[in-house]
Design a protein around this motif. Structure first.
Motif: not given
Length: 174
Positions: A69-80, A90-94
């Motif tokens: 998930q970190f690799l494929v959908t970093p924005e989803k982890l943040v917004t979830d 932020l996407k870069f760090w995740v």
């Protein structure tokens, strides 16, 4: 008539051989009193606490999915989990977190015995303290910064707690 007498004699003989319904002969008797054993005995009936190898696979499976998930959908982890906007940095760090997480999973899968259990426990407890529990309870003074989104944020809070308790239980058993 002889047949009727024979039938009557058989019925009388059979009924006298049966126990009476009001007698104690049909009441169950306690032969052995059951011993109440602690929970450890109950767990040992089915093989005890979960095995260390299964614990390692559960932890590595959970963190392997996080790495993906970190690799494929970093924005989803943040917004979830947070009520915040996702920036490119932020996407870069995740996304960058995928590599050390995947390497940790690889390393743990190649360990055996207590070393693997201790590594899985350290990973679960460390991630739990620095990520979900810190975001919720502000343990190290920074928290998550943005407001948390529930019920989704319960997932890592509970997952890390369960993985940590399982690891402590396995090490305590050994």
């Amino acid at each position: 008539m002889n047949f009727s007498l024979l039938l009557l004699a058989l019925c009388a003989t059979a009924s006298s051989a049966l126990p009476r319904l009001h007698s104690k002969a049909i009441a169950p008797t306690v032969m052995v009193q059951a011993n109440v054993q602690p929970a450890e005995s109950a767990l040992s009936l089915r093989g005890g606490f979960i095995e260390a190898e299964l614990y390692k696979k559960i932890v590595c499976g959970a963190f392997g999915l996080y790495a993906l998930q970190f690799l494929v959908t970093p924005e989803k982890l943040v917004t979830d989990h947070f009520d915040t906007t996702v920036t490119p940095s932020l996407k870069f760090w995740v996304r960058g977190t995928a590599v050390p997480t995947a390497v940790a999973v690889y390393g743990l899968m190649n360990l055996e015995g207590d070393a693997a259990t201790k590594g899985c426990l350290a990973l679960s407890a460390g991630v739990g303290l620095l990520y979900p529990w810190n975001a919720k309870f502000n343990l190290i003074g920074e928290g998550g910064g943005a407001p948390l989104k529930y019920p989704m944020h319960y997932v890592p809070e509970v997952l890390m707690a369960v993985l940590t308790v399982l690891g402590v239980g396995i090490l305590a058993k050994n």
